[in-house]
Design an enzyme around this catalytic site. Structure first.
Site, short mmCIF file in Angstrom:
data_model
loop_
_atom_site.label_atom_id
_atom_site.label_comp_id
_atom_site.label_asym_id
_atom_site.label_seq_id
_atom_site.Cartn_x
_atom_site.Cartn_y
_atom_site.Cartn_z
N PRO A 285 -9.79 -33.04 -21.87
CA PRO A 285 -9.66 -32.25 -20.64
C PRO A 285 -8.20 -31.83 -20.39
CG PRO A 285 -9.84 -34.57 -20.09
CD PRO A 285 -9.94 -34.48 -21.59
N GLY A 286 -8.04 -30.64 -19.86
CA GLY A 286 -6.71 -30.17 -19.48
C GLY A 286 -6.70 -29.83 -18.00
N CYS A 353 8.11 -5.46 -12.70
CA CYS A 353 7.80 -4.03 -12.74
C CYS A 353 6.51 -3.77 -13.50
CB CYS A 353 8.95 -3.28 -13.36
SG CYS A 353 10.44 -3.54 -12.39
N1 LLP Z 1 -9.50 -28.49 -26.22
C1 LLP Z 1 -9.35 -27.30 -26.83
C2 LLP Z 1 -9.59 -27.20 -28.26
C3 LLP Z 1 -8.97 -26.17 -26.08
O1 LLP Z 1 -8.84 -25.00 -26.68
C4 LLP Z 1 -8.74 -26.30 -24.69
C5 LLP Z 1 -8.32 -25.16 -23.88
C6 LLP Z 1 -8.89 -27.57 -24.10
C7 LLP Z 1 -9.28 -28.63 -24.89
C8 LLP Z 1 -8.66 -27.82 -22.65
O2 LLP Z 1 -9.54 -27.07 -21.85
P1 LLP Z 1 -9.56 -27.29 -20.25
O3 LLP Z 1 -10.07 -28.67 -19.98
O4 LLP Z 1 -8.16 -27.10 -19.75
O5 LLP Z 1 -10.47 -26.23 -19.79
N2 LLP Z 1 -5.21 -20.12 -19.99
C9 LLP Z 1 -6.60 -20.18 -19.59
C10 LLP Z 1 -7.31 -21.38 -20.19
C11 LLP Z 1 -7.24 -21.45 -21.68
C12 LLP Z 1 -7.92 -22.66 -22.27
C13 LLP Z 1 -7.62 -22.82 -23.70
N3 LLP Z 1 -8.18 -23.96 -24.35
C14 LLP Z 1 -6.66 -20.17 -18.07
O6 LLP Z 1 -5.63 -20.15 -17.43
O7 LLP Z 1 -7.74 -20.15 -17.49
#
Ligand code: LLP
Length: 425
Positions: A285-286, A353
């Site tokens: 999780p991120g 800009c």
């Molecule tokens: N594992 C992998 C292989 C991933 O590609 C990602 C996120 C995660 C874990 C973590 O996912 P999370 O739990 O954070 O959803 N910049 C975009 C989100 C891009 C996510 C990329 N991969 C935004 O701001 O919504």
């Protein structure tokens, strides 16, 4: 004065008319450290982590924080000290984990484009697992490992072809996606992996997307993965761990994602029902660990009535908060000090800009030049995606812990931005 609903952020509240993170007034932080300023609550991060830990109580499970969401060193320290591992996607993220006190054995390495150099370094520090995303990568990794006189521990990232029901840019588990190995080719890829001299197969993984607010896609992905595990093991290749990636959504506005423990209750019930309840589980999780733990404080520079719209020009911009410009993402914007002035409908925009440089559209706010606003749910994919566009230095960051405040990143100055550039002779 109307009560403002602050989504998903338990440590964010008004005391009187003044917005606080834990025990600290945001206005005081802005005065001391300037704006734009990212402010994070340590307690919020640990509360988010605790929801996963509750869900996994009594199970063999490990949480690998996906640091792409927010890779600031002090944030990594918080998670390292709480026992998390880390999911990295580059050699740079690897060095960040080590700098924050993580060890190689705490790291798993995802991503579609790992270079041989990155693989070497990861093997050197003894990483826990490579999440391999293509058959071509398997071959290169095996060669690199043989050269290094070792075997690389691998899991194959399988693309389960389920729709996560989220924004197309952050859906990663569908057939047309660049990520992972197609479900139908996975068994063949496992057989190839098991035959290569530099590899040691240890697991399987998937990651279907981000900001997912439904349980259904996770259950579908899990079923597809378990079907594969059965087939791979029948072919004589044991799968020690199952990694279901990250992706759980947070509250930006009116979303209702399942709490992490409720999600895992459902997934564990399915694992148990299918006889896989005692497997080693891993997740990545991120956003759900940091997203609601952060806000970005910004100062109103100008209020600008337009012919069709009113603009509230603030000192934070798309280089600090890229999600609205990139995904038309919604972030709630609230006053740091509530007033009794009549609100007006504004587009909140930054100084960059570009017409795409907006932070919020059609927001009802009482704002005057010099007032402070807080952009909420800014803990994930904001600072880690910040840029120097328009030669704007990146914002400062502070971590609040009760009444204590730690400056965790100084504001970037012009000299730092110009440092690696060279003039012509
Ligand atoms: N594992 C992998 C292989 C991933 O590609 C990602 C996120 C995660 C874990 C973590 O996912 P999370 O739990 O954070 O959803 N910049 C975009 C989100 C891009 C996510 C990329 N991969 C935004 O701001 O919504």
């Amino acid at each position: 004065m109307s009560a403002v609903q602050l989504p998903g952020a338990p440590e964010l509240h008004y005391r009187g008319d003044s917005l606080h993170v834990e025990e600290v007034a945001l206005a005081d932080l802005a005065r001391q450290h300037g704006t734009p300023l990212f402010v994070y609550s340590r307690a919020s991060m640990l509360a988010a982590l605790a929801a996963y830990q509750r869900g996994f109580a009594g199970r063999k499970a490990r949480i690998f924080y996906a640091l792409k969401a927010n890779s600031s060193l002090a944030i990594l320290q918080v998670f390292a000290r709480a026992g998390c591992g880390f999911d990295i996607v580059s050699g740079g993220e690897l060095e960040r984990v080590l700098a924050a006190g993580g060890r190689g054995s705490d790291i798993i390495f995802s991503g579609v484009g790992k270079t041989p150099g990155e693989m070497h370094r990861a093997l050197d520090i003894g990483i826990h697992c490579f999440n391999v995303e293509s058959e071509a990568e398997l071959e290169v990794l095996s060669e690199v490992a043989v050269q290094a006189g070792t075997r690389a521990p691998v899991s194959l990232r399988v693309n389960p072809d389920v729709n996560p029901l989220t924004h197309p840019y952050i859906s990663t588990g569908l057939k047309g996606s660049k990520f992972g190995i197609a479900h139908k080719n996975a068994l063949r890829a496992y057989q190839r992996a098991a035959s290569l001299p530099g590899l040691r197969v240890i697991g399987i993984d998937c990651h279907i997307g981000s900001q997912i607010t439904h349980v259904g896609p996770y259950l579908d992905a899990l079923d597809r993965m378990l079907d594969l595990v059965t087939a791979i093991e029948a072919a004589g290749i044991p799968i020690a761990h199952i990694d279901l990636g990250g992706g759980l959504g947070i509250v930006y506005n009116e979303e209702q994602p399942p709490p992490a423990d409720a999600l895992w209750q459902r997934l564990l019930a399915r694992l148990d029902a299918r006889g896989f309840g005692d497997r080693q589980l891993m997740i990545e999780p991120g956003r759900s660990l940091v997203g609601n733990a952060g806000v970005c404080v910004t100062e109103v520079l100008y209020v600008k009535p337009g012919e069709q719209k009113n603009f509230c020009v603030v000192d934070a911009a798309m280089n600090d908060l890229p999600r609205p410009a990139m995904y038309e993402a919604y972030h709630q914007i609230v006053p740091v000090r509530q007033t009794t002035l009549a609100p007006v409908v504004y587009d909140v925009v930054g100084p960059v800009c570009e017409s795409g440089d907006w932070l919020g559209r059609d927001r009802k706010l009482a704002a005057r030049s010099g007032d402070l606003l807080a952009v909420l749910s800014a803990g994930a994919y904001c600072m880690s995606m910040a840029s120097n566009y328009n030669t704007r230095g990146r914002a400062a960051e502070v971590l609040v812990d009760g009444a204590q405040v730690h400056l965790i990143r100084k504001r970037e100055d012009v000299a730092e931005m110009l440092r690696s550039e060279l003039l012509l002779p």
